[in-house]
Design a protein around this motif. Structure first.
Motif, short mmCIF file in Angstrom:
data_model
loop_
_atom_site.label_atom_id
_atom_site.label_comp_id
_atom_site.label_asym_id
_atom_site.label_seq_id
_atom_site.Cartn_x
_atom_site.Cartn_y
_atom_site.Cartn_z
N PRO A 1 -0.83 4.07 15.21
CA PRO A 1 0.21 5.46 14.53
C PRO A 1 -0.62 6.51 14.02
N ASN A 2 -0.10 7.29 13.84
CA ASN A 2 -1.36 8.41 12.89
C ASN A 2 -0.72 7.78 11.29
N TRP A 3 -1.68 7.94 9.82
CA TRP A 3 -0.99 8.07 8.75
C TRP A 3 -1.66 9.15 8.31
N TYR A 4 -0.10 10.08 6.90
CA TYR A 4 -0.56 11.38 6.51
C TYR A 4 -0.82 10.09 4.89
N ALA A 5 -1.46 11.20 4.41
CA ALA A 5 -1.65 11.16 3.15
C ALA A 5 -0.12 11.86 2.45
N SER B 1 0.51 11.15 -0.77
CA SER B 1 0.90 11.93 -2.42
C SER B 1 -1.15 11.16 -2.41
N ALA B 2 -1.30 11.37 -3.42
CA ALA B 2 -2.87 11.08 -3.80
C ALA B 2 -2.59 9.63 -4.07
N ILE B 3 -1.84 8.60 -3.96
CA ILE B 3 -2.14 6.41 -3.95
C ILE B 3 -1.37 6.28 -2.46
N ALA B 4 -0.60 6.89 -1.27
CA ALA B 4 -0.32 6.05 -1.02
C ALA B 4 -0.25 7.53 0.51
N GLU B 5 -0.04 6.24 1.89
CA GLU B 5 0.27 7.25 3.42
C GLU B 5 0.95 6.53 3.68
N ARG B 6 1.26 7.19 5.06
CA ARG B 6 2.25 6.39 5.46
C ARG B 6 2.54 6.91 7.05
N ALA B 7 2.27 6.10 7.69
CA ALA B 7 2.62 5.83 9.15
C ALA B 7 3.77 6.55 9.80
N PHE B 8 3.08 7.23 11.00
CA PHE B 8 4.39 7.78 12.11
C PHE B 8 3.81 8.19 13.19
N CYS B 9 4.63 8.02 14.35
CA CYS B 9 4.28 7.96 15.34
C CYS B 9 3.84 9.23 16.10
N PRO B 10 2.46 10.30 15.89
CA PRO B 10 2.43 11.20 16.82
C PRO B 10 2.98 12.26 17.72
N ALA B 11 3.25 11.02 18.90
CA ALA B 11 4.72 11.80 19.44
C ALA B 11 5.74 12.22 19.12
#
Length: 149
Positions: free
Chosen positions: A60-64, A66-76
């Motif tokens: 998965p890709n990870w998106y920042a 917030s300043a304290i966390a990131e979220r995984a998502f499918c880039p497609a």
């Protein structure tokens, strides 16, 4: 908590898949506004996993987020797959991405300040099954494909 069980899952398009050993009793809804916005739902249903117990097949890709966390998502397809604090090893997988949701039962809730009262208990509200909704079934037939499970 409970016993670890192996489960598989992935995004809507299938590009990101995973197998993970999780404790179904560790599942929880997060009602915070960030999770609501990140998933587009009234809460995010999650379960924590140790990275040593999770293998991704298609990263998965990870998106920042917030300043304290990131979220995984499918880039497609954009499916939200997970969440982690940047200072922790463990991360959470979104329950909706698991192939088999049986056994998951929340024992706690988080971010309750964002909980929407009318959406917490749906007991007694009339419901319709997808296979019983003729306009949806007709759309699948017109597309020439079987409805997804």
């Amino acid at each position: 908590m409970g016993e670890l069980v192996e489960k598989s899952g992935g995004c809507q398009c299938g590009r990101v898949r995973y197998t993970a050993r999780v404790d179904p009793a560790a599942a929880y809804p997060c009602h915070c506004r960030m999770c609501q916005r990140a998933t587009g739902g009234v809460y995010a249903a999650m379960v924590q996993v140790d990275p040593a117990h999770c293998t991704f097949h298609g990263e998965p890709n990870w998106y920042a987020s917030s300043a304290i966390a990131e979220r995984a998502f499918c880039p497609a397809c954009g499916s939200p797959i997970g969440f982690r604090y940047i200072d922790r090893r463990e991360f959470d997988l979104t329950l909706g991405t698991f192939d088999d949701l049986s056994g998951f039962r929340p024992q706690s809730q988080f971010g309750c300040e964002g909980a929407i009262p009318g959406w917490q208990d749906l007991t007694g509200i009339e419901g319709t099954r997808s296979e019983d909704y003729a306009p949806l079934q007709e759309r699948w037939r017109a597309a020439g494909v079987a409805p997804p499970e």
